[in-house]
Design an enzyme around this catalytic site. Structure first.
Site, mmCIF file in Angstrom:
data_model
loop_
_atom_site.group_PDB
_atom_site.id
_atom_site.type_symbol
_atom_site.label_atom_id
_atom_site.label_comp_id
_atom_site.label_asym_id
_atom_site.label_seq_id
_atom_site.Cartn_x
_atom_site.Cartn_y
_atom_site.Cartn_z
ATOM 1 C CG LEU A 152 -1.577 -1.268 1.644
ATOM 2 C CD1 LEU A 152 -2.387 -1.054 2.922
ATOM 3 C CD2 LEU A 152 -2.481 -1.715 0.504
ATOM 4 C CG PHE A 268 8.017 4.149 -7.998
ATOM 5 C CD1 PHE A 268 6.653 4.082 -8.239
ATOM 6 C CD2 PHE A 268 8.447 4.325 -6.706
ATOM 7 C CE1 PHE A 268 5.746 4.194 -7.205
ATOM 8 C CE2 PHE A 268 7.546 4.439 -5.664
ATOM 9 C CZ PHE A 268 6.201 4.362 -5.916
ATOM 10 C CB CYS A 279 7.703 1.905 3.592
ATOM 11 S SG CYS A 279 6.190 1.519 4.477
ATOM 12 C CE LYS A 282 9.251 0.677 8.855
ATOM 13 N NZ LYS A 282 8.861 -0.691 8.620
ATOM 14 C CE LYS A 339 2.519 8.487 -0.677
ATOM 15 N NZ LYS A 339 2.298 7.226 -1.344
ATOM 16 N NE ARG A 346 4.783 7.154 9.906
ATOM 17 C CZ ARG A 346 4.189 5.946 9.974
ATOM 18 N NH1 ARG A 346 4.562 5.084 10.888
ATOM 19 N NH2 ARG A 346 3.234 5.637 9.124
HETATM 20 C C1 UDX Z 1 3.004 -0.371 9.248
HETATM 21 C C2 UDX Z 1 3.743 -1.677 9.384
HETATM 22 O O1 UDX Z 1 3.452 -2.269 10.556
HETATM 23 C C3 UDX Z 1 5.182 -1.481 9.122
HETATM 24 O O2 UDX Z 1 5.873 -2.663 9.256
HETATM 25 C C4 UDX Z 1 5.260 -1.014 7.717
HETATM 26 O O3 UDX Z 1 6.564 -0.970 7.260
HETATM 27 C C5 UDX Z 1 4.629 0.341 7.638
HETATM 28 O O4 UDX Z 1 3.334 0.271 8.038
HETATM 29 P P1 UDX Z 1 2.082 1.604 10.477
HETATM 30 O O5 UDX Z 1 0.736 1.080 10.176
HETATM 31 O O6 UDX Z 1 2.559 2.796 9.739
HETATM 32 O O7 UDX Z 1 3.150 0.448 10.271
HETATM 33 O O8 UDX Z 1 2.327 1.766 12.007
HETATM 34 P P2 UDX Z 1 1.656 2.739 13.032
HETATM 35 O O9 UDX Z 1 0.908 3.810 12.331
HETATM 36 O O10 UDX Z 1 2.727 3.058 14.019
HETATM 37 O O11 UDX Z 1 0.558 1.800 13.698
HETATM 38 C C6 UDX Z 1 0.800 0.746 14.542
HETATM 39 C C7 UDX Z 1 -0.389 0.598 15.496
HETATM 40 O O12 UDX Z 1 -0.195 -0.542 16.296
HETATM 41 C C8 UDX Z 1 -0.586 1.776 16.430
HETATM 42 O O13 UDX Z 1 -1.918 2.201 16.379
HETATM 43 C C9 UDX Z 1 -0.220 1.212 17.819
HETATM 44 O O14 UDX Z 1 -0.967 1.807 18.857
HETATM 45 C C10 UDX Z 1 -0.563 -0.254 17.631
HETATM 46 N N1 UDX Z 1 0.165 -1.161 18.522
HETATM 47 C C11 UDX Z 1 1.507 -1.120 18.601
HETATM 48 C C12 UDX Z 1 -0.536 -2.102 19.257
HETATM 49 O O15 UDX Z 1 -1.764 -2.162 19.196
HETATM 50 N N2 UDX Z 1 0.148 -2.986 20.038
HETATM 51 C C13 UDX Z 1 1.488 -2.955 20.166
HETATM 52 O O16 UDX Z 1 2.051 -3.765 20.900
HETATM 53 C C14 UDX Z 1 2.197 -1.982 19.421
HETATM 54 C C1 UDX Z 2 5.876 2.568 -0.379
HETATM 55 C C2 UDX Z 2 5.630 1.509 -1.471
HETATM 56 O O1 UDX Z 2 5.342 2.149 -2.711
HETATM 57 C C3 UDX Z 2 4.513 0.578 -1.062
HETATM 58 O O2 UDX Z 2 4.372 -0.454 -2.027
HETATM 59 C C4 UDX Z 2 4.871 -0.022 0.300
HETATM 60 O O3 UDX Z 2 3.890 -0.903 0.738
HETATM 61 C C5 UDX Z 2 5.083 1.062 1.321
HETATM 62 O O4 UDX Z 2 6.114 1.928 0.857
HETATM 63 P P1 UDX Z 2 4.789 4.863 0.350
HETATM 64 O O5 UDX Z 2 5.918 4.951 1.330
HETATM 65 O O6 UDX Z 2 3.416 5.175 0.802
HETATM 66 O O7 UDX Z 2 4.742 3.412 -0.319
HETATM 67 O O8 UDX Z 2 5.103 5.904 -0.801
HETATM 68 P P2 UDX Z 2 5.615 5.882 -2.298
HETATM 69 O O9 UDX Z 2 4.528 6.387 -3.165
HETATM 70 O O10 UDX Z 2 6.224 4.598 -2.660
HETATM 71 O O11 UDX Z 2 6.748 7.000 -2.218
HETATM 72 C C6 UDX Z 2 7.879 6.836 -1.356
HETATM 73 C C7 UDX Z 2 8.816 8.002 -1.496
HETATM 74 O O12 UDX Z 2 9.456 7.992 -2.754
HETATM 75 C C8 UDX Z 2 8.154 9.376 -1.372
HETATM 76 O O13 UDX Z 2 8.980 10.228 -0.607
HETATM 77 C C9 UDX Z 2 8.063 9.856 -2.792
HETATM 78 O O14 UDX Z 2 8.044 11.256 -2.893
HETATM 79 C C10 UDX Z 2 9.319 9.256 -3.396
HETATM 80 N N1 UDX Z 2 9.238 9.005 -4.853
HETATM 81 C C11 UDX Z 2 8.329 8.121 -5.353
HETATM 82 C C12 UDX Z 2 10.151 9.635 -5.687
HETATM 83 O O15 UDX Z 2 10.991 10.426 -5.240
HETATM 84 N N2 UDX Z 2 10.091 9.356 -7.035
HETATM 85 C C13 UDX Z 2 9.197 8.488 -7.574
HETATM 86 O O16 UDX Z 2 9.219 8.286 -8.792
HETATM 87 C C14 UDX Z 2 8.284 7.845 -6.704
#
Ligand code: UDX
Ligand code: UDX
Length: 472
Positions: A152, A268, A279, A282, A339, A346
């Site tokens: 996503l 991309f 993402c 990390k 973006k 983040r």
């Molecule tokens: C996700 C994926 O988990 C991560 O691996 C991926 O690379 C990016 O997206 P994200 O959904 O962005 O992370 O994380 P975050 O917005 O921090 O949400 C995590 C949720 O889990 C929070 O709402 C937090 O409160 C909850 N949480 C965390 C629990 O319910 N239990 C826990 O022990 C830790």
């Molecule tokens: C990404 C992956 O696309 C998705 O498949 C995965 O599950 C989570 O990480 P996301 O982090 O939401 O999604 O954003 P993405 O649209 O991929 O962009 C990532 C970063 O790359 C942004 O900072 C964006 O500005 C940059 N980007 C993207 C570029 O600089 N050039 C591009 O052509 C595309």
């Protein structure tokens, strides 16, 4: 089916809402009471297209929120783990949240359940989750652990979920794979798309989406390798853009020339100030760390990361070459999110650049269509956040474009120019056509394309806007 999703962040909330839209009974579990209260009260905590509609449609019926993990596991046949996996100081993924959820799940495994990794995790995590659940008392034949990575993008998470390029099911037994196939059956057999209320189909969607079944380890690697490949594409084109700048070529033309090769593809390949977000940075570090642990020195990833970091420095140099000295300069900034289309900051390259420019002594007035509240928490009062792009440009020595928000492309250029003290735009996202900017009286710098000066080249165009308007 009855499904539990643990973690209601960017991934869990979107997944939970989409599972409900597919017709499943979903309970979203989170240990953050404030978040749960907000979700129950009808708030939509993140900026995602179609998420408000889905939450309004299913909240309180097919979609419930709870802090009771045990009860949720007990009632569900599939439990998706979607808690965060932040990086440690060494760059590895911190899996302690995943481990603690696995421990919590163990006690409630009283009949066959499939525990699914949805968070991005390194290879071997499935094995560890299995071990932890066993250690904490579950019977081995009462559960399986699978990997079902998400692809996503933030902002378009709902459409990416419901209209994916592929669904990857990483399962090590047929019994386990069958449960996951059932979860995705409405998508794989196309019935979801035939429904009158299905979320609209995006242009490129291939229907029904292919379902790829792999081993759990392969699925874990698919996720890391996909993100690493996409990040590599971005760093590759950023490196090419730097060469374009040295020789006076145009990276946009180069992109068109190479992107039309179907083996490469145009997506991309947008150069800019580098990738950010929760993402790519990390996952690249985590993938590199995993590779090292497995005895492979993945130096290609070091280079991808280093090119990405260098893009920020190159951009600062570009601002300097436009303005000479930076101390005391007033800069308008468009975009703070990592973006366009999201409120997420983040690992935002925009925030990083703003902080670097503040260190250089610049004063900054910024506008972002969605990220003010999150940016304010990080930047405090060091940056003035204003209500629109024109206010950000007002009286500024130059305007910087740091996030690829679509709405910036339709700005009134005449008005923008009249707001600026000097008509200088440094575009880190290549949102504008250089010829159009020159024709509108701007000195315009972008990435990998020659800088342009106003046409026709009239010295008066460089005079302060205020002076020209007779206000000084
Ligand atoms: C996700 C994926 O988990 C991560 O691996 C991926 O690379 C990016 O997206 P994200 O959904 O962005 O992370 O994380 P975050 O917005 O921090 O949400 C995590 C949720 O889990 C929070 O709402 C937090 O409160 C909850 N949480 C965390 C629990 O319910 N239990 C826990 O022990 C830790
Ligand atoms: C990404 C992956 O696309 C998705 O498949 C995965 O599950 C989570 O990480 P996301 O982090 O939401 O999604 O954003 P993405 O649209 O991929 O962009 C990532 C970063 O790359 C942004 O900072 C964006 O500005 C940059 N980007 C993207 C570029 O600089 N050039 C591009 O052509 C595309």
């Amino acid at each position: 089916m009855r499904i539990a999703v643990v973690g209601s962040g960017y991934v869990g909330l979107v997944a939970g809402a989409c599972f409900a839209d597919l017709g499943h009974e979903v309970v979203l579990v989170d240990n953050d009471q404030k978040k749960l209260a907000a979700l129950n009260a009808g708030d939509v905590p993140i900026h995602e297209n179609f998420l408000p509609e889905l939450l309004a449609r299913h909240r309180g019926s097919r979609l419930r929120f709870s802090d009771d993990l045990q009860h949720a596991v007990h009632a569900s046949s599939a439990i998706f783990i979607a808690v965060g996996t932040p990086p440690t100081e060494q760059g590895e993924a911190d899996l302690s949240y995943v481990e603690s959820v696995a421990r919590g799940i163990a006690g409630a495994v009283d009949s066959y359940k499939v525990v699914v990794e949805k968070s991005t995790v390194p290879v071997y995590t499935c094995d560890w989750v299995r071990r932890i659940i066993l250690r904490n008392g579950a019977q081995a034949d009462n559960f399986d652990v699978a990997s079902n990575p998400e692809f996503l993008r933030e902002g378009t998470g709902v459409t990416d979920f419901l209209y994916p390029d592929r669904i990857v099911i990483g399962a090590d037994s047929e019994r386990c794979a069958a449960v996951l196939r059932e979860v995705y059956a409405p998508m794989a057999d196309g019935t979801y798309y035939a429904g009158p209320e299905s979320i609209p189909r995006p242009d490129r969607a291939q229907l029904p989406p292919p379902l790829i079944t792999t081993s759990a380890k392969s699925a874990e690697l698919i996720k890391h390798a996909s993100n690493a490949f996409l990040a590599m594409k971005i760093s590759f084109i950023n490196a090419v853009a730097s060469i374009c700048e040295s020789v006076g070529a145009n990276v946009q033309q180069v992109c068109q020339g190479i992107g039309t090769d179907s083996r490469i593809g145009r997506r991309f390949l947008n150069p800019g100030i580098g990738y950010g977000g929760s993402c790519f940075p990390k996952d690249l570090m985590a993938f590199r760390a995993v590779a090292r642990e497995c005895g492979y020195d993945f130096r290609l990833l070091d280079e991808v990361i280093s090119i990405n970091e260098n893009q920020r420095q190159r951009f600062i140099r570009k601002v300097r070459s436009a303005l000479w000295t930076l101390r005391g300069k007033k800069l308008g900034v468009l975009g703070l999110a990592f973006k366009g289309g999201t409120d997420d900051i983040r690992e935002s390259p925009a925030i990083e650049l703003v902080q670097l420019l503040l260190q250089e002594g610049c004063r900054i007035c910024a506008y972002d269509p969605a990220a003010h509240s999150r940016a304010g928490e990080v930047l405090g009062s060091s940056v003035q956040l204003v209500e629109n792009a024109y206010a950000a440009a007002r009286g500024a020595d130059a305007l910087l474009i740091l996030t690829e928000w679509e709405e910036f492309t339709s700005l009134d250029l005449t008005r923008l120019r009249s707001e600026l003290r000097y008509p200088i735009v440094v575009d880190g996202r290549n949102l504008f056509d250089p010829d159009v900017m020159a024709a509108n009286g701007f000195t315009y710098y972008s990435v990998g394309r020659p800088a342009v000066t106003p046409e026709p080249l009239a010295p008066a165009a460089f005079a302060p806007a205020d002076q020209k308007n007779g206000r000084l």
